[in-house]
Design a protein around this motif. Structure first.
Motif, PDB file in Angstrom:
ATOM      1  N   TYR A 179     -31.500  40.326  40.255  1.00  0.00           N
ATOM      2  CA  TYR A 179     -32.096  39.097  39.716  1.00  0.00           C
ATOM      3  C   TYR A 179     -31.689  37.894  40.553  1.00  0.00           C
ATOM      4  N   MET A 180     -30.389  37.797  40.854  1.00  0.00           N
ATOM      5  CA  MET A 180     -29.880  36.656  41.616  1.00  0.00           C
ATOM      6  C   MET A 180     -30.393  36.655  43.051  1.00  0.00           C
ATOM      7  N   MET A 181     -30.477  37.823  43.664  1.00  0.00           N
ATOM      8  CA  MET A 181     -30.886  37.920  45.068  1.00  0.00           C
ATOM      9  C   MET A 181     -32.386  37.766  45.249  1.00  0.00           C
ATOM     10  N   ALA A 182     -33.147  38.031  44.208  1.00  0.00           N
ATOM     11  CA  ALA A 182     -34.603  38.013  44.333  1.00  0.00           C
ATOM     12  C   ALA A 182     -35.158  36.613  44.545  1.00  0.00           C
ATOM     13  N   ASP A 183     -34.485  35.615  43.989  1.00  0.00           N
ATOM     14  CA  ASP A 183     -35.044  34.269  44.027  1.00  0.00           C
ATOM     15  C   ASP A 183     -33.918  33.252  43.902  1.00  0.00           C
ATOM     16  N   GLY A 184     -33.768  32.401  44.912  1.00  0.00           N
ATOM     17  CA  GLY A 184     -32.740  31.372  44.888  1.00  0.00           C
ATOM     18  C   GLY A 184     -32.856  30.431  43.708  1.00  0.00           C
ATOM     19  N   LYS A 185     -34.067  30.331  43.133  1.00  0.00           N
ATOM     20  CA  LYS A 185     -34.243  29.452  41.972  1.00  0.00           C
ATOM     21  C   LYS A 185     -33.405  29.936  40.786  1.00  0.00           C
ATOM     22  N   HIS A 186     -33.112  31.235  40.744  1.00  0.00           N
ATOM     23  CA  HIS A 186     -32.249  31.760  39.690  1.00  0.00           C
ATOM     24  C   HIS A 186     -30.782  31.525  40.040  1.00  0.00           C
ATOM     25  N   ALA A 187     -30.439  31.798  41.281  1.00  0.00           N
ATOM     26  CA  ALA A 187     -29.036  31.808  41.689  1.00  0.00           C
ATOM     27  C   ALA A 187     -28.428  30.418  41.759  1.00  0.00           C
ATOM     28  N   VAL A 188     -29.115  29.493  42.410  1.00  0.00           N
ATOM     29  CA  VAL A 188     -28.516  28.180  42.684  1.00  0.00           C
ATOM     30  C   VAL A 188     -28.076  27.448  41.405  1.00  0.00           C
ATOM     31  N   PRO A 189     -28.918  27.344  40.374  1.00  0.00           N
ATOM     32  CA  PRO A 189     -28.463  26.644  39.159  1.00  0.00           C
ATOM     33  C   PRO A 189     -27.255  27.317  38.498  1.00  0.00           C
ATOM     34  N   LEU A 190     -27.222  28.647  38.518  1.00  0.00           N
ATOM     35  CA  LEU A 190     -26.089  29.341  37.897  1.00  0.00           C
ATOM     36  C   LEU A 190     -24.810  29.126  38.689  1.00  0.00           C
ATOM     37  N   ILE A 191     -24.911  29.194  40.022  1.00  0.00           N
ATOM     38  CA  ILE A 191     -23.731  28.951  40.861  1.00  0.00           C
ATOM     39  C   ILE A 191     -23.232  27.526  40.650  1.00  0.00           C
ATOM     40  N   ALA A 192     -24.152  26.568  40.634  1.00  0.00           N
ATOM     41  CA  ALA A 192     -23.767  25.165  40.421  1.00  0.00           C
ATOM     42  C   ALA A 192     -23.089  24.987  39.061  1.00  0.00           C
ATOM     43  N   LYS A 193     -23.639  25.634  38.035  1.00  0.00           N
ATOM     44  CA  LYS A 193     -23.077  25.506  36.687  1.00  0.00           C
ATOM     45  C   LYS A 193     -21.657  26.054  36.612  1.00  0.00           C
ATOM     46  N   PHE A 194     -21.456  27.268  37.135  1.00  0.00           N
ATOM     47  CA  PHE A 194     -20.155  27.914  36.970  1.00  0.00           C
ATOM     48  C   PHE A 194     -19.106  27.437  37.961  1.00  0.00           C
ATOM     49  N   THR A 195     -19.525  26.834  39.076  1.00  0.00           N
ATOM     50  CA  THR A 195     -18.545  26.260  40.016  1.00  0.00           C
ATOM     51  C   THR A 195     -18.407  24.763  39.825  1.00  0.00           C
ATOM     52  N   LYS A 196     -19.231  24.204  38.904  1.00  0.00           N
ATOM     53  CA  LYS A 196     -19.195  22.767  38.610  1.00  0.00           C
ATOM     54  C   LYS A 196     -19.402  21.919  39.862  1.00  0.00           C
ATOM     55  N   THR A 197     -20.383  22.335  40.706  1.00  0.00           N
ATOM     56  CA  THR A 197     -20.743  21.569  41.899  1.00  0.00           C
ATOM     57  C   THR A 197     -22.200  21.182  41.820  1.00  0.00           C
ATOM     58  N   ASP A 198     -22.602  20.218  42.613  1.00  0.00           N
ATOM     59  CA  ASP A 198     -23.986  19.737  42.527  1.00  0.00           C
ATOM     60  C   ASP A 198     -24.921  20.559  43.412  1.00  0.00           C
TER      61      ASP A 198
END
Length: 198
Positions: A179-198
């Motif tokens: 799911y994460m690798m298929a589309d950056g639109k899924h991955a980027v918001p989750l990474i930003a949320k859990f790493t608390k970065t913009d």
């Protein structure tokens, strides 16, 4: 490394560890097994060696005789940093390693407490955003592109007693990775949320 004893004692069932930690554990006769998938270093610089911009350190070979921060000595970051420096012709016997948390590395490099640091994301990104850091090399990718750097480990006893739970975890993990690798639109918001970065 602190997670493995908890898995063996049964306080945690599944832990994420570097492959090198798993190999060290097996060499010490700890009865663990690695399961997957894990973390693969592909094209993105997820780890890097940094130095202060404007210092006398311009390239990896300048780290001969210098002090370098790593999160843990004998960790995967330490191991790959040594391989990166060796590849650049640095005499490893002259290098001093000190342990620092990732969160402290950038400041230590900027204020000169250490000459360089082997850091990882999101701290590598945050360090470059200061404008005071230069990246000398990508520790994992420059040494071994596409290396599987970490994975999940379980106590063999738990794996044998819980085969259905283990299989369900592996299926869920594989689906999440797809799911994460298929589309950056899924991955980027989750990474930003859990790493608390913009």
């Amino acid at each position: 490394a602190a997670l493995l004893p908890l898995a063996i004692q049964g306080q945690l069932q599944i832990v994420n560890i570097p492959i090198s930690t798993g190999l060290q554990a097996r060499a010490q006769k700890l009865d663990i097994v690695m399961i997957g998938p894990g973390t693969v270093m592909e094209m993105h610089p997820t780890a890097g060696t940094i130095a202060r911009a404007g210092s006398s350190i311009h390239q990896l070979s300048d780290l001969t005789g210098k002090t370098i921060a790593v999160n843990v000595i004998n960790s995967v970051n330490w191991l790959y940093n040594r391989a990166l420096l060796e590849k650049a012709g640095v005499d490893l016997k002259t290098v001093k390693y000190v342990e620092l948390p990732f969160t402290s590395m950038t400041d230590a490099v900027i204020n000169g407490s250490v000459d360089a640091a082997a850091t990882s994301q999101p701290f590598l990104y945050l360090a470059t955003k200061t404008g005071k850091i230069t990246v000398l090399g990508r520790d994992l990718y420059d040494v071994q592109p596409n290396v599987q750097v970490s994975g999940f480990a379980v106590a063999r006893k738990w794996a044998q007693a819980n085969p259905h739970t283990l299989a369900a975890f592996e299926r869920a993990l594989a689906r999440a990775v797809d799911y994460m690798m298929a589309d950056g639109k899924h991955a980027v918001p989750l990474i930003a949320k859990f790493t608390k970065t913009d």
